[in-house]
Design an enzyme around this catalytic site. Structure first.
Site, short mmCIF file in Angstrom:
data_model
loop_
_atom_site.label_atom_id
_atom_site.label_comp_id
_atom_site.label_asym_id
_atom_site.label_seq_id
_atom_site.Cartn_x
_atom_site.Cartn_y
_atom_site.Cartn_z
N THR A 153 -7.54 -3.27 0.00
CA THR A 153 -7.41 -3.07 -1.46
C THR A 153 -6.23 -3.89 -1.97
O THR A 153 -5.63 -4.66 -1.22
CB THR A 153 -7.13 -1.58 -1.79
OG1 THR A 153 -5.81 -1.27 -1.30
CG2 THR A 153 -8.14 -0.64 -1.17
N LEU B 125 -9.68 1.29 -3.99
CA LEU B 125 -10.37 2.52 -3.60
C LEU B 125 -10.89 3.27 -4.83
O LEU B 125 -11.98 3.85 -4.78
CB LEU B 125 -9.42 3.42 -2.78
CG LEU B 125 -10.05 4.71 -2.26
CD1 LEU B 125 -11.26 4.44 -1.36
CD2 LEU B 125 -9.02 5.56 -1.50
N SER C 243 -2.68 9.81 3.00
CA SER C 243 -2.59 8.67 3.91
C SER C 243 -2.22 9.22 5.28
O SER C 243 -1.78 10.37 5.40
CB SER C 243 -1.47 7.76 3.40
OG SER C 243 -1.00 6.90 4.40
N LYS D 270 3.60 11.17 0.09
CA LYS D 270 2.31 11.64 0.63
C LYS D 270 2.50 12.98 1.36
O LYS D 270 1.64 13.85 1.27
CB LYS D 270 1.69 10.59 1.55
CG LYS D 270 1.32 9.28 0.84
CD LYS D 270 0.29 9.47 -0.25
CE LYS D 270 -0.22 8.14 -0.83
NZ LYS D 270 -1.19 8.30 -1.91
N TYR E 36 7.21 6.21 0.39
CA TYR E 36 5.75 6.39 0.40
C TYR E 36 5.38 7.60 1.25
O TYR E 36 4.60 8.46 0.83
CB TYR E 36 5.11 5.12 0.95
CG TYR E 36 3.59 5.13 0.93
CD1 TYR E 36 2.89 5.06 -0.27
CD2 TYR E 36 2.85 5.19 2.12
CE1 TYR E 36 1.49 5.05 -0.29
CE2 TYR E 36 1.47 5.18 2.10
CZ TYR E 36 0.79 5.11 0.90
OH TYR E 36 -0.58 5.10 0.89
P1 NAD Z 1 -4.66 -0.45 -5.35
O1 NAD Z 1 -3.32 -1.03 -5.62
O2 NAD Z 1 -5.82 -1.36 -5.21
O3 NAD Z 1 -5.03 0.61 -6.47
C1 NAD Z 1 -4.10 1.52 -7.00
C2 NAD Z 1 -4.46 1.81 -8.43
O4 NAD Z 1 -3.54 2.77 -8.94
C3 NAD Z 1 -4.36 0.56 -9.32
O5 NAD Z 1 -5.53 0.40 -10.09
C4 NAD Z 1 -3.16 0.85 -10.21
O6 NAD Z 1 -3.26 0.29 -11.51
C5 NAD Z 1 -3.19 2.37 -10.25
N1 NAD Z 1 -1.88 2.89 -10.62
C6 NAD Z 1 -0.67 2.54 -10.10
N2 NAD Z 1 0.29 3.17 -10.78
C7 NAD Z 1 -0.32 3.92 -11.72
C8 NAD Z 1 0.14 4.79 -12.73
N3 NAD Z 1 1.44 4.99 -12.94
N4 NAD Z 1 -0.77 5.41 -13.53
C9 NAD Z 1 -2.10 5.20 -13.34
N5 NAD Z 1 -2.59 4.38 -12.41
C10 NAD Z 1 -1.71 3.76 -11.60
O7 NAD Z 1 -4.48 0.43 -4.05
P2 NAD Z 1 -5.50 1.43 -3.31
O8 NAD Z 1 -5.36 1.18 -1.87
O9 NAD Z 1 -6.83 1.39 -3.96
O10 NAD Z 1 -4.79 2.83 -3.60
C11 NAD Z 1 -5.52 4.01 -3.90
C12 NAD Z 1 -4.92 5.17 -3.13
O11 NAD Z 1 -5.22 5.02 -1.73
C13 NAD Z 1 -3.40 5.28 -3.20
O12 NAD Z 1 -3.03 6.63 -3.44
C14 NAD Z 1 -2.93 4.83 -1.84
O13 NAD Z 1 -1.68 5.39 -1.50
C15 NAD Z 1 -4.06 5.34 -1.00
N6 NAD Z 1 -4.14 4.72 0.32
C16 NAD Z 1 -4.34 3.39 0.44
C17 NAD Z 1 -4.40 2.81 1.70
C18 NAD Z 1 -4.61 1.32 1.87
O14 NAD Z 1 -4.41 0.80 2.98
N7 NAD Z 1 -5.04 0.61 0.84
C19 NAD Z 1 -4.25 3.61 2.84
C20 NAD Z 1 -4.05 4.97 2.69
C21 NAD Z 1 -4.00 5.53 1.42
#
Ligand code: NAD
Length: 271
Positions: A189, A18, A141, A158, A154
């Site tokens: 993702t 994302l 989320s 959130k 988690y």
């Molecule tokens: P992802 O794993 O593809 O990306 C997460 C990113 O966060 C990665 O690039 C990772 O390196 C970075 N990260 C993790 N720990 C870190 C830290 N300590 N310092 C800096 N960066 C850090 O997952 P995503 O789905 O792209 O997640 C993005 C956001 O979207 C998150 O907050 C997640 O909770 C939220 N989200 C995702 C979903 C889903 O289904 N993918 C649904 C709802 C919310």
């Protein structure tokens, strides 16, 4: 409507699914993009892609769990682009494990990234946001307003974002600062691949989901649209909107349906 052309947008977790989509979407809207993530190599690859798209961009390694790194990263953005107009707290991790099979440090780790990471970056960027009448966006989320089985940590992290940012809004909205909470359901993702198991090692079971996974670019476009409109809350997909209303109108029914559906798919190992 908020203007994005020429504004500086900082995104944490920018190299993830994302995060990268958000960088592309804000860049396409004319913003200058500052990318933060843990690994410099991932940042470099992202910057190359953004530059090829004509986006004015810089980036630096920043682990959001380390407050000093967050302060330095915000200062880096300030030095290059003069200040931050929009901060997107996107970095996040999850776990997949029932609490009875989860070490407490796994929950602590998830809270540290998802909640304290957002605290560190927001606190460091707040002077800019106030001075520039900017905006802070938190990627929450469905688990930020409703329960999610086998994700106690988690969901807690959130939910904490909602308490924090809804309260912060009452402090800074009168100063012209917008606060937007985004609550997607499931997005295609790397979050599943990066999930922790209850022992702190990579989770062994695939995530089960409700509905379809959205594509990151589609969700990112909706976030940019909501940011422009200065929205306070974005429920960007059908599952998130349904979950919002059912969890509010019939919370016990929501909890039962969600647990039954996900437990069936996860099997006893997770739930
Ligand atoms: P992802 O794993 O593809 O990306 C997460 C990113 O966060 C990665 O690039 C990772 O390196 C970075 N990260 C993790 N720990 C870190 C830290 N300590 N310092 C800096 N960066 C850090 O997952 P995503 O789905 O792209 O997640 C993005 C956001 O979207 C998150 O907050 C997640 O909770 C939220 N989200 C995702 C979903 C889903 O289904 N993918 C649904 C709802 C919310």
């Amino acid at each position: 409507m908020r203007e994005l052309t020429g504004r500086t947008v900082a995104v944490t977790g920018a190299a993830g699914g994302l995060g990268a989509a958000l960088c592309r979407a804000f860049g396409a809207a004319g913003a200058r993009v500052v990318a933060f993530d843990r690994q410099q190599a991932d940042i470099d690859a992202l910057l190359a892609d953004l530059s090829a798209r004509g986006v004015a961009t810089i980036g630096t390694a920043c682990d959001v769990t380390d407050e000093a790194q967050c302060v330095a990263a915000i200062q880096f953005a300030r030095q290059h682009f003069g200040g931050i107009d929009v901060l997107v707290n996107n970095a996040g991790i999850t776990h997949r494990s029932a609490l009875s099979a989860t070490r407490t440090e796994v929950i602590r780790r998830v809270m540290t990234v998802n909640f304290f990471g957002a605290l560190h970056c927001t606190h460091a960027a707040l002077p800019d946001l106030i001075q520039r009448r900017g905006q802070v966006i938190a990627i929450s989320s469905v688990a930020g307003f409703a329960p999610l089985i086998a994700r106690t940590g988690y969901s807690a992290s959130k939910h904490a974002l909602h308490g924090f940012f809804d309260s912060l809004r009452s402090e800074v909205e009168p100063l012209g600062v917008g606060v937007l909470l985004v609550c997607p359901s499931f997005i295609q993702t790397g979050i599943d691949r990066n999930a922790l198991g209850g022992d702190g090692l990579p989770a062994r079971h695939a995530q089960s989901i409700v509905g379809q996974r959205s594509m990151p670019d589609e969700i990112a476009a909706k976030i940019v649209h909501a940011a422009r409109r200065d929205q306070r809350l974005l429920l960007p997909d059908r599952v998130s909107r349904t979950a919002w209303w059912v969890s509010r109108l019939a919370p016990a029914l929501y909890a039962r349906l969600m647990a039954e559906k996900l437990r069936r798919e996860m099997g006893s190992a997770d739930a």
